[in-house]
Enzyme design. Structure first.
Site, PDB file in Angstrom:
ATOM      1  N   ASN A  65       0.830  -1.194   0.000  1.00 24.93           N
ATOM      2  CA  ASN A  65       0.000   0.000   0.000  1.00 24.93           C
ATOM      3  C   ASN A  65       0.868   1.248   0.000  1.00 24.93           C
ATOM      4  OD1 ASN A  65      -2.533  -1.152  -0.147  1.00 24.93           O
ATOM      5  ND2 ASN A  65      -2.806  -1.260   2.074  1.00 24.93           N
ATOM      6  N   CYS A  74      -5.193  -7.947  -3.705  1.00 20.61           N
ATOM      7  CA  CYS A  74      -5.686  -6.734  -4.373  1.00 20.61           C
ATOM      8  C   CYS A  74      -6.322  -7.154  -5.694  1.00 20.61           C
ATOM      9  CB  CYS A  74      -4.546  -5.743  -4.610  1.00 20.61           C
ATOM     10  SG  CYS A  74      -5.046  -4.268  -5.523  1.00 20.61           S
ATOM     11  N   GLY A  75      -7.641  -6.989  -5.799  1.00 24.92           N
ATOM     12  CA  GLY A  75      -8.356  -7.463  -6.972  1.00 24.92           C
ATOM     13  C   GLY A  75      -8.047  -6.693  -8.242  1.00 24.92           C
ATOM     14  N   HIS A 160     -12.460  -7.219   5.094  1.00 31.24           N
ATOM     15  CA  HIS A 160     -13.418  -6.215   4.626  1.00 31.24           C
ATOM     16  C   HIS A 160     -14.588  -6.076   5.594  1.00 31.24           C
ATOM     17  CE1 HIS A 160     -11.928  -5.330   0.545  1.00 31.24           C
ATOM     18  NE2 HIS A 160     -11.437  -6.555   0.619  1.00 31.24           N
ATOM     19  N   GLU A 209      -9.769   2.185   1.629  1.00 29.58           N
ATOM     20  CA  GLU A 209      -8.842   1.055   1.656  1.00 29.58           C
ATOM     21  C   GLU A 209      -7.811   1.191   2.768  1.00 29.58           C
ATOM     22  OE1 GLU A 209      -7.333  -1.004  -1.702  1.00 29.58           O
ATOM     23  OE2 GLU A 209      -8.490   0.211  -3.112  1.00 29.58           O
ATOM     24  N   CYS A 218     -12.071  -0.655  -5.916  1.00 36.30           N
ATOM     25  CA  CYS A 218     -11.416  -1.694  -5.111  1.00 36.30           C
ATOM     26  C   CYS A 218     -11.997  -3.033  -5.521  1.00 36.30           C
ATOM     27  CB  CYS A 218     -11.645  -1.440  -3.613  1.00 36.30           C
ATOM     28  SG  CYS A 218     -10.958  -2.716  -2.535  1.00 36.30           S
ATOM     29  N   THR A 220     -11.267  -6.309  -4.520  1.00 34.86           N
ATOM     30  CA  THR A 220     -11.695  -7.182  -3.434  1.00 34.86           C
ATOM     31  C   THR A 220     -12.858  -6.571  -2.669  1.00 34.86           C
ATOM     32  OG1 THR A 220      -9.999  -6.233  -1.971  1.00 34.86           O
ATOM     33  CG2 THR A 220      -9.441  -8.291  -3.135  1.00 34.86           C
ATOM     34  N   GLY A 221     -12.907  -5.234  -2.618  1.00 33.21           N
ATOM     35  CA  GLY A 221     -14.040  -4.562  -1.974  1.00 33.21           C
ATOM     36  C   GLY A 221     -15.339  -4.802  -2.716  1.00 33.21           C
TER      37      GLY A 221
END
Length: 275
Positions: A65, A74-75, A160, A209, A218, A220-221
């Site tokens: 990050n 991280c998607g 998350h 994030e 995001c 994965t979000g």
């Protein structure tokens, strides 16, 4: 140290991608923060390192990050990763098997340039997220600055928390999100998603994030929000997730099945930087 890099983004969630196979690169936390700085460095939400893998995988994928902290998954970065290794001739395989700190993913480069990623199976047990709770539940109550809010909590390889809001534009993403990120019930901090449900197959989403603040998208979000909505019987797969940077398509059949994410990955420019 002279480093060749590629600047990429997935729906505005931007990355500096560095080939650590062709280059001998070792970065400390101060250097990572410098690279990510939008005024003095290159500027990005995350730095992605492409490394050799051990075992049967094709690559190892390391993610930092902007604050210099290393994270598990991280998607949007995963989509940029597979586009990068194909564009730079590091592999011709499709799909590509990639290991991360959270496990294995298998991105597939589509003919139209989009990338589909098997993001793995979501995890809900509190100790696997990690989240401090007596037992697993679909939703939890969390004390936030003198008020109680309802959240869904899960792991998509990284932690998350998902909040449903009536209006995404007025949601307290940066103020409340920063507080929840470091809430003591999340021992490793957490990504905080704010979801507005448009229909059973369309949501709007903003994400604060962990270690980066609010980003334009995001991956994965988006997966976590859709999973949270389906578990509460509010959404039906597949779901279009509209972020400030654009749309993702998320597919999840429930139970112990993996989450599939499809979206774009774009190269912005390439360059070199001296550290």
């Amino acid at each position: 140290m002279n480093i060749k890099f590629t600047k990429m983004h997935g729906l505005g969630n931007d990355f500096v991608v560095i080939d650590c196979i062709s280059q001998n690169i070792s970065l400390n936390q101060e250097q990572i923060r410098f690279i990510a700085d939008r005024h003095f460095g290159i500027g990005c939400d995350q730095i992605l390192l492409v490394e050799k893998a051990t075992g049967d995988a094709d690559f190892f994928y390391r993610i930092y990050n902007a604050d210099g902290g290393e994270v598990e998954q991280c998607g949007n970065g995963a989509r940029c990763f597979v586009r990068f290794v194909h564009d730079h001739g590091l592999t011709q395989k499709n799909p590509v098997i990639v290991t991360t700190l959270s496990g294995e993913i298998t991105p597939v480069l589509q003919k139209n340039g989009d990338v589909t990623v098997n993001m793995g199976t979501p995890r809900f047990e509190p100790e696997q997220i990690p989240f401090i709770a007596d037992k697993q539940a679909v939703t939890y109550l969390l004390d936030v600055e003198g008020k109680t809010v309802k959240i869904s909590v899960l792991s998509m390889g990284n932690p998350h928390a998902v909040r449903i809001v009536e209006n995404i534009e007025t949601a307290p993403v940066n103020s409340e999100g920063a507080f929840i990120e470091t809430h003591p019930r999340f021992p490793k901090r957490v990504n905080v998603g704010y979801m507005q449900i448009q229909s059973r197959q369309h949501i709007r989403l903003r994400v604060f994030e962990r270690g980066a603040g609010e980003t334009l998208a995001c991956g994965t979000g988006a997966c976590a929000a859709v999973v949270a909505g389906i578990r509460q019987n509010l959404l039906d797969t597949p779901v279009t997730v509209s972020t400030r940077g654009g749309d993702l398509s998320i597919y999840w059949e429930g139970n112990n099945t993996p989450v599939m994410m499809t979206g774009p990955a774009v190269t912005v420019f390439e360059g070199e930087i001296n550290l």
